[in-house]
Design a protein around this motif. Structure first.
Motif, PDB file in Angstrom:
ATOM      1  N   ILE A 149      -6.234  11.203  -3.018  1.00 12.27           N
ATOM      2  CA  ILE A 149      -6.451   9.994  -3.706  1.00 12.27           C
ATOM      3  C   ILE A 149      -8.003  10.029  -4.593  1.00 12.27           C
TER       4      ILE A 149
ATOM      5  N   PRO B  43     -14.003   8.635  -2.833  1.00  6.57           N
ATOM      6  CA  PRO B  43     -14.280   7.171  -2.790  1.00  6.57           C
ATOM      7  C   PRO B  43     -15.531   6.740  -3.204  1.00  6.57           C
TER       8      PRO B  43
ATOM      9  N   VAL C 260     -13.369   3.355   1.436  1.00  7.19           N
ATOM     10  CA  VAL C 260     -12.693   3.840   2.616  1.00  7.19           C
ATOM     11  C   VAL C 260     -13.045   3.511   3.891  1.00  7.19           C
TER      12      VAL C 260
ATOM     13  N   TRP D  83      -7.022  -0.395  -5.210  1.00 10.44           N
ATOM     14  CA  TRP D  83      -7.761   0.094  -4.373  1.00 10.44           C
ATOM     15  C   TRP D  83      -9.401  -0.369  -4.628  1.00 10.44           C
TER      16      TRP D  83
ATOM     17  N   LEU E  48      -7.226  12.541   3.242  1.00 11.30           N
ATOM     18  CA  LEU E  48      -7.061  11.531   2.331  1.00 11.30           C
ATOM     19  C   LEU E  48      -7.678  11.706   1.012  1.00 11.30           C
TER      20      LEU E  48
ATOM     21  N   PRO F  60       0.859  -1.454   0.137  1.00 15.56           N
ATOM     22  CA  PRO F  60      -0.013  -0.079   0.064  1.00 15.56           C
ATOM     23  C   PRO F  60       1.026   1.152  -0.125  1.00 15.56           C
TER      24      PRO F  60
ATOM     25  N   VAL G 208      -3.515   2.938   1.439  1.00 15.97           N
ATOM     26  CA  VAL G 208      -4.121   2.709   0.479  1.00 15.97           C
ATOM     27  C   VAL G 208      -3.538   1.598  -0.477  1.00 15.97           C
TER      28      VAL G 208
ATOM     29  N   ALA H 194      -9.086   0.955   1.607  1.00 14.41           N
ATOM     30  CA  ALA H 194      -8.118   2.004   2.056  1.00 14.41           C
ATOM     31  C   ALA H 194      -8.485   2.357   3.283  1.00 14.41           C
TER      32      ALA H 194
END
Length: 449
Positions: A120, A123, A58, A54, A116, A33, A50, A88
């Motif tokens: 990324i 989510p 999350v 993925w 986060l 990760p 993560v 994640a």
């Protein structure tokens, strides 16, 4: 957890998800990760991991009572299993000067999630997961995070809140101190320092340990344990028999002496520090009425008879001398920061062991009534694991619960949550499940303000 088990998890998660009616698209395989860390403006730290593959979900993890150190999983084995399956993970340390950081925890958790997401992207799904005190955090998040969360998994959660916790723990501590060592009164509230609270916990522990040597002492330990909602099962594969009152008390005493009093009494200082005073009280409490509502009352009465003691006289003694009063400001602070309203905005699944010595399973009864009173009962489901210990789950048991919650999020309907189904899901993930049909008793000493 072996590397072989971790290699298997990515493949068998797909089977478990399918069993709950979920698609398997995006199920990940083991990969190294990407690790993220940072510090929030209020000083809280956060940590995230993560996986390379993925799956779009999350897990916003809330840790329990203890050092304010960022965590993003309940334990290493569960965290690694989640990463291997493609989730994640993110969580914060919380901020503040007290380990009871409920005033900052939900805010810091959502701020960590924001950090986060900046790295990324948004989510597909976000699930809050909390353990112990963190279970109260996840329950509060489920009330306030409708735009940020899709569901909440609350494990061994302190869902009855700090006010109830402080009161029933004080009831038991008061009974143990007053009845076992009236000439050596132990300070029970309003600690000036952590050292003073630790000394009080050590003194109570010595009192209980010494009292175990007599029948009268054992009967009074059982009374204190009952007022504290203390389960009569600590060791072994099964609890003592329903009429083995001596065996039940022995296990209660072992829990009190080994770790409970040495943990909860110093813990009270941390809650007082956060609340700005003492929220608990004994003044005005009828201890005869309190015991009559306890599921452990029969055990207490039997041990009192065996010892030749007058239980009514002891209960009258407790009621007559009960004089601890609360600080209104502290009550208000904990009511605002550390009490669930039950007004859920997202689906929540709670999981609890049946014999939890630090967060009694009876807290789940209180919480279910709270949610029902708020009209949000369809959003809540509760499951129980037949085990002794605080948060004593096997990783596959909680992963099975997570997948069940995901099925509810995905379909809009709760899946089959019968113990057999959850146990089969846990077995598919590597270990037999211990879910069972169970209804917790009411929480003794709750709801008195």
């Amino acid at each position: 957890m072996s590397s072989r088990w971790l290699r298997r998890i990515g493949a068998i998660v797909a089977t478990t998800l399918t069993a709950f009616g979920l698609t398997t698209a995006g199920t990940a395989h083991a990969a190294t990760p990407t690790h993220y860390t940072g510090v929030l403006p209020d000083g809280a730290s956060w940590v995230a991991d993560v996986p390379a593959s993925w799956n779009g979900t999350v897990i916003l993890y809330s840790h329990g009572f203890g050092p304010l150190v960022a965590q993003n999983a309940p334990d290493q084995a569960t965290g690694q299993a989640l990463l291997t399956a493609g989730y994640a993970l993110v969580g914060s340390s919380y901020s503040g000067t007290s380990l009871w950081a409920l005033a900052s925890a939900p805010r810091d958790q959502f701020a960590s999630l924001d950090e986060l997401v900046r790295r990324i992207g948004e989510p597909r799904r976000t699930i809050a997961w909390g353990t112990s005190m963190g279970g109260l955090v996840s329950a509060l998040e489920a009330e306030s995070g409708a735009r940020r969360l899709d569901g909440a998994l609350t494990t061994c959660g302190l869902v009855a809140g700090a006010l109830n916790l402080n009161n029933y723990q004080l009831d038991g501590e008061y009974a143990l101190s007053r009845l076992l060592a009236p000439a050596q009164p132990v300070k029970l509230v309003r600690y000036a320092s952590a050292d003073e609270a630790s000394a009080a916990g050590a003194a109570l522990t010595r009192i209980v340990t010494d009292a175990q040597g007599t029948a009268a002492g054992r009967a009074r330990i059982a009374l204190g344990a009952a007022l504290m909602n203390m389960p009569p099962w600590l060791t072994g594969d099964a609890p003592p028999g329903p009429a083995d009152y001596a065996g039940q008390e022995q296990q209660q005493q072992q829990a009190l002496s080994r770790f409970v009093l040495g943990f909860i009494v110093p813990g009270r200082y941390q809650i007082e520090l956060a609340a700005g005073g003492n929220s608990a009280f004994t003044a005005g409490v009828d201890y005869r009425a309190l015991l009559s509502g306890s599921p452990l009352a029969r055990q207490v009465r039997a041990l009192y008879r065996a010892a030749g003691l007058d239980l009514n006289a002891d209960l009258t003694e407790l009621t007559r001398h009960a004089d601890i009063t609360p600080d209104p400001q502290a009550v208000g602070t904990l009511a605002r920061t550390s009490t669930a309203t039950g007004r859920l905005r997202v689906p929540e699944l709670t999981v609890h062991t049946t014999a939890d010595h630090l967060v009694p399973v009876e807290q789940e009864n209180w919480y279910a009534h709270r949610v029902r009173a708020a009209g949000r009962e369809p959003l809540l489901r509760q499951a129980y694991v037949d085990a002794a210990g605080h948060c004593a789950f096997r990783p596959p048991e909680t992963l099975a619960a997570l997948h069940a919650l995901e099925a509810r999020i995905e379909t809009g309907h709760w899946p089959d949550l019968r113990p057999e189904r959850l146990n089969a899901a846990a077995a598919a993930l590597g270990a037999p499940g211990r879910y069972l049909r169970y209804t917790p008793a009411p929480l003794t000493g709750a709801d008195r303000r």
